[in-house]
Design an enzyme around this catalytic site. Sequence first.
Site, PDB file in Angstrom:
ATOM      1  N   GLY A 201       9.517  26.892  80.200  1.00  0.00           N
ATOM      2  CA  GLY A 201       8.439  26.375  79.362  1.00  0.00           C
ATOM      3  C   GLY A 201       8.838  26.318  77.907  1.00  0.00           C
ATOM      4  N   ASN A 202       7.855  26.192  77.043  1.00  0.00           N
ATOM      5  CA  ASN A 202       8.108  26.118  75.613  1.00  0.00           C
ATOM      6  C   ASN A 202       6.929  26.739  74.876  1.00  0.00           C
ATOM      7  OD1 ASN A 202       6.080  23.873  75.077  1.00  0.00           O
ATOM      8  ND2 ASN A 202       7.462  22.837  76.513  1.00  0.00           N
ATOM      9  N   ARG A 203       6.994  26.729  73.531  1.00  0.00           N
ATOM     10  CA  ARG A 203       6.028  27.458  72.713  1.00  0.00           C
ATOM     11  C   ARG A 203       4.840  26.608  72.278  1.00  0.00           C
ATOM     12  NH1 ARG A 203       9.141  28.764  67.818  1.00  0.00           N
ATOM     13  NH2 ARG A 203       7.138  29.570  67.112  1.00  0.00           N
ATOM     14  N   ALA A 273       4.634  18.811  74.418  1.00  0.00           N
ATOM     15  CA  ALA A 273       6.040  19.214  74.497  1.00  0.00           C
ATOM     16  C   ALA A 273       6.420  19.206  75.980  1.00  0.00           C
ATOM     17  CB  ALA A 273       6.237  20.600  73.887  1.00  0.00           C
TER      18      ALA A 273
END
Length: 404
Positions: A201-203, A273
């Site tokens: 995943g990402n932030r 994102a």
Amino acid sequence: MNIVVGVTGGIAAYKTVHLVRLLIKAGHDVTVVPTEDALRFVGTPTWEAISRHPVTTSVHDDVARVRHVALGQAAELVIVAPATANTIASMTAGLASDLLGTTLLATEAPVLIAPAMHAEMWRHPATQSNIATLRERGVHLVGPADGELAGGDSGPGRMSEPEEIFAAAQALLAPGDLAGLRVAVSAGGTREPIDPVRFLGNRSSGRQGTALAAEAAARGAEVTLVAAHIDAAILASARHPSVAIVRVGTAAELGSAMKDAAASADVVIMAAAVADYRPARAADHKLTKEEGVLDRVDLVENEDVVAALAARRAEGRAPERQTIVAFAAETLTDAEQRRERARRKRERKGVDLLAVNLADAENGFERTDNAVEIIGEGGAVVAEASGTKREVAGTIWDAVRMLR
């Protein structure tokens, strides 16, 4: 129009009597909702006489009509004037201790506040933090003005004059400049499962995408918000009758939902994102060190969703004159290098506008503020914006309007 005017406990409440008169003379139906403290400054008979409606502060009156919810549901605009420091703090916390508090929580209409307090209270970090939060949620402000205050001192904190508040209210009630547009916005961060408990995943918090959706709806557009793993409190900031929310998880799910939404959208904004890669296989059980399978995860590339949407437009599978906006989060600290990379990315993806921002440990993701440069045709920087993500959203929509 059906307008609720909330009045809180400040000396500037006497000005609100004139504001209510201006609204009624303009043909609006106005219900006044004071707090108990507000009635110490202007009494119930005055508000009832000027508004021609019964006035109460209690959630226990008119229970059969569920008045504490019905007022907010029926409102087309809610104004709070004056909005004291205490009221602003209560709004930020979502408190519902009286009829005004429940009305503010129950409404999906635009909210306009006119702050009024002493200069020291206005400048206090707590008040400024609360104001920033409310702005991010889409609450509109008028004032405060800089001038003489109660007690003889002066500075920022004086409530705007009724005529100025009235003009701001009229502007919010007028048809927005995005009226008639169908909009698709993606927000949040996708997650690609490795096994039932792990993912790539990402932030991304989804704040910028939800702000774009909320701003578009406030300006009259019909919005589909494709939301990937956004906290409920953040997603609530996009709550609006004109916003339809589609929840997704993976990049493939987001791509499918965006293609569906973009098929009839006049404007597409890809603020999510999206993971570039996913595990080749997702295990159906938790992988363990004992099995020796955690030292390697084979990846395959995901579809470039925004490039695919641009290609579908080129093939005629989208509305005529569809506008597509992409985002690029870059870690290059040199501004010109960041612009050059954004220019190449805009050309490669085939989009109309590309908003580029610095995304590192201190900027971009998981922050309430943002700063972007918007790259347009020929690589030109057509706009710049910084501030809350709602304010940045406004600038992005202004840039979109310039193309249409």
